[in-house]
Write a protein that holds these residues in place. Sequence first.
Motif, short mmCIF file in Angstrom:
data_model
loop_
_atom_site.label_atom_id
_atom_site.label_comp_id
_atom_site.label_asym_id
_atom_site.label_seq_id
_atom_site.Cartn_x
_atom_site.Cartn_y
_atom_site.Cartn_z
N ARG A 2 -20.52 -36.85 -39.37
CA ARG A 2 -19.02 -37.24 -39.04
C ARG A 2 -18.51 -38.20 -39.86
NH1 ARG A 2 -22.05 -38.33 -35.05
NH2 ARG A 2 -21.26 -36.66 -33.61
N THR A 3 -19.03 -38.95 -40.61
CA THR A 3 -18.47 -40.00 -41.31
C THR A 3 -17.62 -39.65 -42.62
OG1 THR A 3 -20.42 -41.15 -40.60
CG2 THR A 3 -19.20 -42.47 -42.22
N GLU A 4 -16.48 -40.34 -42.77
CA GLU A 4 -15.62 -40.03 -43.61
C GLU A 4 -15.53 -41.19 -44.92
OE1 GLU A 4 -11.77 -39.51 -41.86
OE2 GLU A 4 -12.22 -37.56 -41.28
N ASP A 5 -16.15 -42.28 -44.57
CA ASP A 5 -16.19 -43.55 -45.22
C ASP A 5 -17.56 -43.36 -46.14
OD1 ASP A 5 -16.82 -46.08 -46.35
OD2 ASP A 5 -15.84 -46.92 -44.54
N ARG A 7 -19.07 -45.32 -48.46
CA ARG A 7 -20.06 -46.39 -48.56
C ARG A 7 -20.75 -46.37 -47.29
NH1 ARG A 7 -18.03 -52.79 -49.45
NH2 ARG A 7 -20.12 -53.72 -49.66
N TYR A 8 -20.09 -46.38 -46.13
CA TYR A 8 -20.61 -46.43 -44.72
C TYR A 8 -21.67 -45.34 -44.59
CZ TYR A 8 -20.86 -46.97 -39.83
OH TYR A 8 -21.29 -47.50 -38.43
N LEU A 9 -21.26 -43.99 -45.23
CA LEU A 9 -22.13 -43.03 -44.94
C LEU A 9 -23.51 -43.25 -45.67
CD1 LEU A 9 -22.73 -40.03 -44.24
CD2 LEU A 9 -21.59 -39.39 -46.35
N GLU A 10 -23.44 -43.98 -46.91
CA GLU A 10 -24.72 -44.40 -47.83
C GLU A 10 -25.55 -45.27 -46.93
OE1 GLU A 10 -22.96 -45.68 -51.23
OE2 GLU A 10 -22.75 -43.63 -52.27
N LEU A 11 -24.67 -46.05 -46.24
CA LEU A 11 -25.55 -47.16 -45.28
C LEU A 11 -26.07 -46.48 -44.26
CD1 LEU A 11 -23.95 -50.49 -43.84
CD2 LEU A 11 -25.17 -48.91 -42.34
N LEU A 12 -25.61 -45.50 -43.65
CA LEU A 12 -26.30 -44.91 -42.37
C LEU A 12 -27.28 -43.95 -42.97
CD1 LEU A 12 -23.22 -43.47 -40.49
CD2 LEU A 12 -24.76 -45.30 -39.83
N LYS A 259 -12.93 -45.48 -31.74
CA LYS A 259 -13.04 -46.91 -32.01
C LYS A 259 -14.20 -47.26 -30.94
CE LYS A 259 -9.46 -48.00 -34.73
NZ LYS A 259 -9.78 -48.22 -36.11
N ILE A 260 -15.15 -48.08 -31.41
CA ILE A 260 -16.14 -48.40 -30.42
C ILE A 260 -16.52 -49.79 -30.81
CG2 ILE A 260 -17.36 -46.27 -30.29
CD1 ILE A 260 -19.31 -47.20 -32.42
N ARG A 285 -15.49 -44.18 -39.78
CA ARG A 285 -15.25 -45.41 -40.85
C ARG A 285 -15.93 -46.41 -40.25
NH1 ARG A 285 -9.51 -45.99 -41.46
NH2 ARG A 285 -9.65 -45.84 -39.43
N LEU A 286 -16.36 -47.33 -41.22
CA LEU A 286 -16.82 -48.73 -40.88
C LEU A 286 -15.47 -49.44 -40.15
CD1 LEU A 286 -18.84 -51.12 -41.11
CD2 LEU A 286 -17.90 -51.85 -42.96
N ASP A 287 -14.40 -49.18 -40.56
CA ASP A 287 -13.19 -49.98 -39.80
C ASP A 287 -13.04 -49.76 -38.33
OD1 ASP A 287 -12.83 -51.20 -42.13
OD2 ASP A 287 -11.20 -49.96 -42.80
N ASP A 288 -13.63 -48.63 -37.99
CA ASP A 288 -13.47 -48.01 -36.52
C ASP A 288 -14.57 -48.85 -35.57
OD1 ASP A 288 -11.38 -46.44 -37.08
OD2 ASP A 288 -12.83 -44.71 -37.59
N LEU A 289 -15.18 -49.77 -36.05
CA LEU A 289 -16.25 -50.38 -35.28
C LEU A 289 -16.15 -51.89 -35.13
CD1 LEU A 289 -19.19 -51.71 -36.45
CD2 LEU A 289 -19.46 -49.37 -37.03
N LEU A 290 -16.34 -52.51 -34.01
CA LEU A 290 -16.69 -54.00 -34.02
C LEU A 290 -18.24 -53.99 -33.33
CD1 LEU A 290 -13.56 -55.55 -32.58
CD2 LEU A 290 -14.15 -55.76 -35.03
N ILE A 291 -18.61 -55.15 -33.84
CA ILE A 291 -20.13 -55.61 -33.32
C ILE A 291 -19.73 -56.80 -32.33
CG2 ILE A 291 -22.38 -56.26 -33.95
CD1 ILE A 291 -22.03 -54.74 -36.72
N ILE A 292 -20.13 -56.74 -31.18
CA ILE A 292 -19.58 -57.88 -30.34
C ILE A 292 -20.60 -59.26 -30.43
CG2 ILE A 292 -21.64 -57.55 -28.60
CD1 ILE A 292 -19.38 -57.34 -26.47
N ARG A 293 -21.66 -59.37 -31.33
CA ARG A 293 -22.17 -60.67 -31.41
C ARG A 293 -23.03 -60.60 -32.42
NH1 ARG A 293 -26.82 -61.14 -26.35
NH2 ARG A 293 -27.33 -58.89 -26.35
#
Length: 330
Positions: A2-5, A7-12, A259-260, A285-293
């Motif tokens: 599902r990823t459109e980014d 650079r992020y796709l390669e990471l996954l 967003k997650i 996209r990478l911009d659609d996520l935040l990591i809480i800690r």
Amino acid sequence: MRTEDLRYLELLNRLRGGQSTIEDYQLLCTRIAGNPKLQASLRQKPWNEAPILVFRNTLRTQINNRAVLNKAMEMGLRPMVCVAQDYFQGKLIDDLRLRKTILELPDNKTEHLPGYLPLVPGMPVLLTENVTTELGLSNGTRGIFHQLVYEESSADIQFQDKNFPTNTKFITQPKYALVEFPNCKLDSELAELQPKIIPIPISEQTFLFDVKELLAENVAKGAKINKKNTKISIKRKALPLIPAYSITTHKSQGQTLGKIIIDLVMPPGPVEVASVYVPLSRVKRLDDLLIIRPFEFVALQVKPSTAQREELKRLDRIAKTTPKRFPISM
């Protein structure tokens, strides 16, 4: 995928193969909440409406309960909690210790019917069973809670629980919940209800409970040595809903989320490569996520087993043959 980014796709792709690099780790670290370069606040839109993905049901329940109580406080409403009705051998359980212990079980041990269901109008909820799959009302479907229809009971006043505020209104006789499902395939609205608002009735499920959990440790060991069957069958009546401020990574599988917010600090015990890959691959996209800690690089270094590689391939085949679902925006 599902990823459109790109650079992020390669990471996954590297992550699912157990080949994550330090550059991948550094890239993900740029999405940790509190990073001043992000200019993102968990208290403001869109992040204050994004679901929090965690690995354990216990943590998910704690986050959800707190979120519902906070929303009730913000709205100036009295907290409201539906209490499941549990039966043993056809009779409502009246032993207070047994009843409380069973009510506090995580819903993954009670056929996904929660013992306590805190509710407040406007909160996100998740269906926990298939209601009408042809209409898109299946296990895991997200909705918005509007109203609870219930009967008043003398047991409501008597009920108390230290995990909720003293002014909580406990409801032991709910009839149904009115829930809005934006992606529901129902063409015409139901009588006297707004479009996409569906009544979700009480459900019944049966599960096993091991009474050794109520026994003293030495007695429990003795029961195990003597191979006594200490499991009893419990029938539960409850609404097939849970709050959806936080969901487990397992429950998020197959969903595309707008967003997650995720936690990548791994819990104790065995770790699977899919544990990290699943939450990270819920967005486009990478911009659609935040990591809480902050988290350790080791969380990205798990090598997939042969069985895990085969499972990921199977999921890929399913994804290619399954019609695309509408993204869920929070």
